[in-house]
Design a protein around this motif. Structure first.
Motif, PDB file in Angstrom:
ATOM      1  N   GLY A  77       0.814  -1.205   0.000  1.00 11.87           N
ATOM      2  CA  GLY A  77       0.000   0.000   0.000  1.00 11.87           C
ATOM      3  C   GLY A  77       0.848   1.256   0.000  1.00 11.87           C
ATOM      4  O   GLY A  77       0.591   2.194  -0.766  1.00 11.87           O
ATOM      5  N   TYR A  78       1.865   1.291   0.863  1.00  8.40           N
ATOM      6  CA  TYR A  78       2.775   2.437   0.859  1.00  8.40           C
ATOM      7  C   TYR A  78       3.458   2.582  -0.501  1.00  8.40           C
ATOM      8  O   TYR A  78       3.637   3.701  -1.005  1.00  8.40           O
ATOM      9  CB  TYR A  78       3.831   2.273   1.955  1.00  8.40           C
ATOM     10  CG  TYR A  78       3.310   2.412   3.359  1.00  8.40           C
ATOM     11  CD1 TYR A  78       2.840   3.627   3.838  1.00  8.40           C
ATOM     12  CD2 TYR A  78       3.303   1.320   4.229  1.00  8.40           C
ATOM     13  CE1 TYR A  78       2.371   3.756   5.141  1.00  8.40           C
ATOM     14  CE2 TYR A  78       2.831   1.434   5.533  1.00  8.40           C
ATOM     15  CZ  TYR A  78       2.366   2.653   5.985  1.00  8.40           C
ATOM     16  OH  TYR A  78       1.900   2.767   7.270  1.00  8.40           O
ATOM     17  N   THR A  79       3.850   1.458  -1.084  1.00  5.90           N
ATOM     18  CA  THR A  79       4.491   1.496  -2.400  1.00  5.90           C
ATOM     19  C   THR A  79       3.524   1.993  -3.464  1.00  5.90           C
ATOM     20  O   THR A  79       3.892   2.804  -4.330  1.00  5.90           O
ATOM     21  CB  THR A  79       5.010   0.098  -2.777  1.00  5.90           C
ATOM     22  OG1 THR A  79       5.962  -0.338  -1.807  1.00  5.90           O
ATOM     23  CG2 THR A  79       5.657   0.104  -4.143  1.00  5.90           C
ATOM     24  N   LEU A  94      -6.725   4.083  -6.955  1.00  5.09           N
ATOM     25  CA  LEU A  94      -5.770   3.554  -5.984  1.00  5.09           C
ATOM     26  C   LEU A  94      -6.521   2.991  -4.795  1.00  5.09           C
ATOM     27  O   LEU A  94      -7.354   3.667  -4.186  1.00  5.09           O
ATOM     28  CB  LEU A  94      -4.828   4.663  -5.526  1.00  5.09           C
ATOM     29  CG  LEU A  94      -3.884   4.361  -4.359  1.00  5.09           C
ATOM     30  CD1 LEU A  94      -2.896   3.262  -4.731  1.00  5.09           C
ATOM     31  CD2 LEU A  94      -3.131   5.635  -3.950  1.00  5.09           C
ATOM     32  N   LEU A  95      -6.251   1.726  -4.455  1.00  2.00           N
ATOM     33  CA  LEU A  95      -6.769   1.109  -3.243  1.00  2.00           C
ATOM     34  C   LEU A  95      -5.569   0.802  -2.353  1.00  2.00           C
ATOM     35  O   LEU A  95      -4.764  -0.078  -2.679  1.00  2.00           O
ATOM     36  CB  LEU A  95      -7.553  -0.167  -3.560  1.00  2.00           C
ATOM     37  CG  LEU A  95      -8.392  -0.786  -2.439  1.00  2.00           C
ATOM     38  CD1 LEU A  95      -9.406  -1.790  -3.010  1.00  2.00           C
ATOM     39  CD2 LEU A  95      -7.545  -1.473  -1.370  1.00  2.00           C
ATOM     40  N   ALA A  96      -5.462   1.533  -1.258  1.00  2.00           N
ATOM     41  CA  ALA A  96      -4.343   1.379  -0.331  1.00  2.00           C
ATOM     42  C   ALA A  96      -4.863   0.786   0.965  1.00  2.00           C
ATOM     43  O   ALA A  96      -5.576   1.451   1.720  1.00  2.00           O
ATOM     44  CB  ALA A  96      -3.667   2.726  -0.085  1.00  2.00           C
ATOM     45  N   ALA A  97      -4.529  -0.474   1.214  1.00  2.00           N
ATOM     46  CA  ALA A  97      -5.048  -1.197   2.374  1.00  2.00           C
ATOM     47  C   ALA A  97      -3.985  -1.343   3.452  1.00  2.00           C
ATOM     48  O   ALA A  97      -2.795  -1.520   3.158  1.00  2.00           O
ATOM     49  CB  ALA A  97      -5.543  -2.582   1.953  1.00  2.00           C
ATOM     50  N   SER A  98      -4.417  -1.222   4.702  1.00  2.00           N
ATOM     51  CA  SER A  98      -3.565  -1.556   5.843  1.00  2.00           C
ATOM     52  C   SER A  98      -2.284  -0.727   5.888  1.00  2.00           C
ATOM     53  O   SER A  98      -1.218  -1.228   6.250  1.00  2.00           O
ATOM     54  CB  SER A  98      -3.220  -3.052   5.816  1.00  2.00           C
ATOM     55  OG  SER A  98      -4.380  -3.834   5.702  1.00  2.00           O
ATOM     56  N   CYS A  99      -2.393   0.547   5.557  1.00  2.00           N
ATOM     57  CA  CYS A  99      -1.205   1.412   5.547  1.00  2.00           C
ATOM     58  C   CYS A  99      -1.572   2.837   5.925  1.00  2.00           C
ATOM     59  O   CYS A  99      -1.110   3.790   5.287  1.00  2.00           O
ATOM     60  CB  CYS A  99      -0.517   1.369   4.183  1.00  2.00           C
ATOM     61  SG  CYS A  99      -1.573   1.857   2.790  1.00  2.00           S
ATOM     62  N   SER A 100      -2.406   2.984   6.944  1.00  2.00           N
ATOM     63  CA  SER A 100      -2.876   4.306   7.355  1.00  2.00           C
ATOM     64  C   SER A 100      -2.178   4.790   8.619  1.00  2.00           C
ATOM     65  O   SER A 100      -2.805   5.357   9.517  1.00  2.00           O
ATOM     66  CB  SER A 100      -4.395   4.285   7.552  1.00  2.00           C
ATOM     67  OG  SER A 100      -5.063   4.058   6.339  1.00  2.00           O
ATOM     68  N   VAL A 178      -9.132   7.595  -4.445  1.00  2.00           N
ATOM     69  CA  VAL A 178      -8.351   6.760  -3.538  1.00  2.00           C
ATOM     70  C   VAL A 178      -9.292   6.101  -2.540  1.00  2.00           C
ATOM     71  O   VAL A 178     -10.148   6.767  -1.947  1.00  2.00           O
ATOM     72  CB  VAL A 178      -7.300   7.590  -2.772  1.00  2.00           C
ATOM     73  CG1 VAL A 178      -6.550   6.717  -1.764  1.00  2.00           C
ATOM     74  CG2 VAL A 178      -6.322   8.254  -3.742  1.00  2.00           C
ATOM     75  N   TRP A 179      -9.112   4.803  -2.344  1.00  2.00           N
ATOM     76  CA  TRP A 179      -9.832   4.063  -1.314  1.00  2.00           C
ATOM     77  C   TRP A 179      -8.829   3.600  -0.269  1.00  2.00           C
ATOM     78  O   TRP A 179      -7.870   2.889  -0.591  1.00  2.00           O
ATOM     79  CB  TRP A 179     -10.536   2.850  -1.908  1.00  2.00           C
ATOM     80  CG  TRP A 179     -11.772   3.167  -2.672  1.00  2.00           C
ATOM     81  CD1 TRP A 179     -13.063   3.099  -2.243  1.00  2.00           C
ATOM     82  CD2 TRP A 179     -11.828   3.610  -4.053  1.00  2.00           C
ATOM     83  NE1 TRP A 179     -13.931   3.473  -3.241  1.00  2.00           N
ATOM     84  CE2 TRP A 179     -13.204   3.790  -4.363  1.00  2.00           C
ATOM     85  CE3 TRP A 179     -10.870   3.881  -5.036  1.00  2.00           C
ATOM     86  CZ2 TRP A 179     -13.632   4.215  -5.617  1.00  2.00           C
ATOM     87  CZ3 TRP A 179     -11.291   4.313  -6.276  1.00  2.00           C
ATOM     88  CH2 TRP A 179     -12.653   4.477  -6.574  1.00  2.00           C
TER      89      TRP A 179
END
Length: 242
Positions: A77-79, A94-100, A178-179
């Motif tokens: 996700g960060y990448t 963009l779906l960024a999971a588990s990187c908040s 972005v999600w």
């Protein structure tokens, strides 16, 4: 033409962790490509750098036609966030999971101390890693994760590189939707509202009952979210020509 999907795995795992999602996307009529980051999967033995990881995502997007919905979990996700900021022309969503959570020095330093301790265990902590996999994941998910092997020697490189990452600044540069997707019990969701505010066009999805490895601990719920995101990206108007 349907938008393809590129999936980016988490730390120490590989592209095989996405088996269930790749299969679901294929059934849904969407091309999907799960990639290996440097130092992981088929690329074990390579040194990990964030720049090299971003290049790996860019190559994956090129391989599916040059523009895609990019999905990443944890390190992936960060990448994916960094890639979207640097290669906007390649990203339809963009779906960024588990990187908040920001990779602040104190947090990264604590993980570095823990990682060095684990590395001194027999076989670089392979036994401990397997115990955690067996404890947290279903038998099917554990098989998917194990299929690509575990990159137990890449953690130092990753933590060093993450010290320079700035996901909030990167999100502020991303123009596409972005999600942010987090498991309800994810220890990396502590700053999710701050991450959401950084997005120009963001939304937050919290998956009930799931932990950090949300796509593996709640695969059906996560895949439903992913397919909804695919539909939303498909329905979005085409970007203006640059």
């Amino acid at each position: 033409m349907s938008v393809p999907v590129v999936l980016v795995h988490g730390l120490r795992t590989s592209r095989t962790m996405w088996r269930a999602q790749v299969a679901a996307l294929a059934d849904y009529g969407h091309a999907a490509l799960a990639i290996d980051l440097p130092g992981h999967g088929a690329r074990r033995g390579e040194r990990f750098t964030l720049a090299g990881a971003v290049d790996a995502v860019a190559a994956g997007v090129d391989a599916v036609g040059g523009r895609a919905l990019v999905v990443g979990l944890s390190l992936g996700g960060y990448t994916a966030i960094a890639h979207a900021a640097r290669h906007p022309e390649q990203v339809a969503g963009l779906l960024a999971a588990s990187c908040s959570t920001r990779p602040l020095p104190a947090l990264v330093g604590g993980w570095s101390v823990l990682a060095r301790g684990i590395a001194r265990l027999p076989y670089a902590g392979a036994g401990l890693n397997q115990q955690m996999v067996d404890r947290v994941l279903s038998a099917e998910a554990a098989r998917d994760v194990a299929a690509g092997g575990f990159a137990l020697d890449v953690v130092d490189d990753v933590l060093r590189e993450m010290r320079a990452a700035d996901p909030l600044a990167d999100l502020a540069r991303v123009e596409v939707p972005v999600w942010l997707v987090n498991g309800r019990f994810d220890h990396f969701r502590g700053e999710e509202r701050r991450f959401l505010r950084a997005c120009r066009d963001g939304r937050l999805v919290v998956v009930p009952g799931a932990t950090h490895l949300v796509s593996l601990t709640a695969p059906v719920r996560f895949t439903r979210v992913l397919l909804d995101v695919v539909d939303a990206v498909e329905a979005a108007p085409a970007p203006p020509a640059r």
